[in-house]
Design a protein around this motif. Sequence first.
Motif, PDB file in Angstrom:
ATOM      1  N   VAL A  74      11.009   0.928  -5.788  1.00  0.00           N
ATOM      2  CA  VAL A  74      11.447   0.671  -7.142  1.00  0.00           C
ATOM      3  C   VAL A  74      10.825  -0.474  -7.499  1.00  0.00           C
ATOM      4  O   VAL A  74      10.853  -1.396  -7.246  1.00  0.00           O
ATOM      5  N   PRO A  75      10.150  -0.409  -8.777  1.00  0.00           N
ATOM      6  CA  PRO A  75       9.048  -1.807  -9.226  1.00  0.00           C
ATOM      7  C   PRO A  75       9.988  -2.901  -9.215  1.00  0.00           C
ATOM      8  O   PRO A  75       9.642  -4.019  -8.859  1.00  0.00           O
ATOM      9  N   LYS A  76      11.165  -2.697  -9.973  1.00  0.00           N
ATOM     10  CA  LYS A  76      11.888  -4.019 -10.178  1.00  0.00           C
ATOM     11  C   LYS A  76      12.355  -4.667  -8.970  1.00  0.00           C
ATOM     12  O   LYS A  76      12.549  -5.986  -8.802  1.00  0.00           O
ATOM     13  N   TYR A  77      12.683  -3.932  -8.014  1.00  0.00           N
ATOM     14  CA  TYR A  77      13.081  -4.489  -6.576  1.00  0.00           C
ATOM     15  C   TYR A  77      11.882  -5.123  -5.732  1.00  0.00           C
ATOM     16  O   TYR A  77      12.079  -6.276  -4.921  1.00  0.00           O
ATOM     17  N   LEU A  78      10.763  -4.412  -5.839  1.00  0.00           N
ATOM     18  CA  LEU A  78       9.426  -5.048  -5.438  1.00  0.00           C
ATOM     19  C   LEU A  78       9.149  -6.481  -5.841  1.00  0.00           C
ATOM     20  O   LEU A  78       8.469  -7.309  -5.082  1.00  0.00           O
TER      21      LEU A  78
END
Length: 471
Positions: A199-203
């Motif tokens: 998930v981009p936000k988590y990365l």
Amino acid sequence: MGRFIDREKGLKILREFWRGTEHFLIVYGRRRIGKSRLIKEFLKEIGSSEYVYLLAGKKPVRYNLRKFVRRISEKLGFRLPHFNDFVELFEYLAGILRNRKFLIVIDEFTYLVERDEGVLSDFQEIVDEILPNTNIKLILTGSLVGMMETKVLGYKSPLYGRSQRIIKLPPLGFKAVIEWFSGVSYSDVFKIYAVTNGVPKYLEFFKGGDVEAEIRKNFFNSSSFLFRDAIELLKEELRDPTNYVIILEAIANGLTKLSEISNYTFIEPTKLTPYLRTLRHLGIVQRRIPILSPKKARRGIYTISDFYYLFWFRFVSPYFEEIEAEMPENAINDFEKNFNTYLGLPFECLTRKLIRYTLIRYGLKPIRIGKWWYRDIDIDIVAIDDKNKTILFGEAKWSKLGNRDIYRLLTRLGDKSEAFPHKKSYRKVYCIVAREFREKPSNLEDTILIDLNELCENMYARIITQNNPYC
């Protein structure tokens, strides 16, 4: 703002939509997945005077309508009149824009639907009666997946079948996560992937230095985003997430059969089914079946398909109150003791997704790849190559293996393969996939040994089997 990678397919669809004759497109996917970022990157490619971007809020529809009118007035350079509903607004825009090409984006459309489902009928009229007579194009996006797939896209929805294009944005694949963390070892990238699900936000919360320290910081701190986001997302999608939390805890701890989940949750099996159906609908839980089994096979088990939720419900949820009270010691001890064991399941699933590319180098071209189990026997990887009449049986181990480990695993794998209902005319090949090998025996026939580095280096640009029910 985080990196923008691996979204060329979505951009391509948006570009074709803008150049083509269609008037209506829908983009949806779970929160934090990058829908708004995708739209905004696309909008950079068209003139600022050719679009208006509107973000809906969790407020009454009339409030949002008034806010949108102000935003459109700013974009067009003159004040628009008052409107009672969206139909009136679009009728007015159709008149003043005439044949002008113009794009309207309404982000988080589900917030409007959540407040008043009548807005769906308004947009049905807009799509059916107003847009076809104009050069206006409309994009709606939504993060509440359950609502998007039932209320907006479902068969009973007024908007059913009206979107010529639909983009359901998935998490980033493992290859894209490797690209995101360029220069970081495959092993450390995998650990990040196994707790974020791409998930981009988590990365954005990881740098790839000391990964396990970064995990402790992001999950076992009451003020951290990743500590709270799982429960916040469930609250958005579900009226009362209490029973869902207990069910997900059970599955995260390896209780995958309906009877096991029932015993853990004290919910009768017949009453469990609706909960599991909802979790499957949201893309959090998957019902898996042994390879070669019919889709309605009784031997189906339930697993958490989203690694962020899998990690969260295994290591955070059981200690949520303690972490919130600034006493994370028990949670951290559990994590430090059992994290490597936890990584076994994500590694097994990733192996099934990627192994096809490596097997091609060994002359195998399997069409079907999955897991197989029967009673107390299970085989991590079964790959069937009908063209070459070969069947591969494999084990995936998140471990550093030596010769003794290899021989032990191969012996056990050979015994288990005897129970598999394969065609006797097919040649058997055995495979072990490991994080790393201390050494590799050189005298093994019909055996393939693959480490994480080789698995990653043989990836193609496109990862398939993403939704394989056997995986």
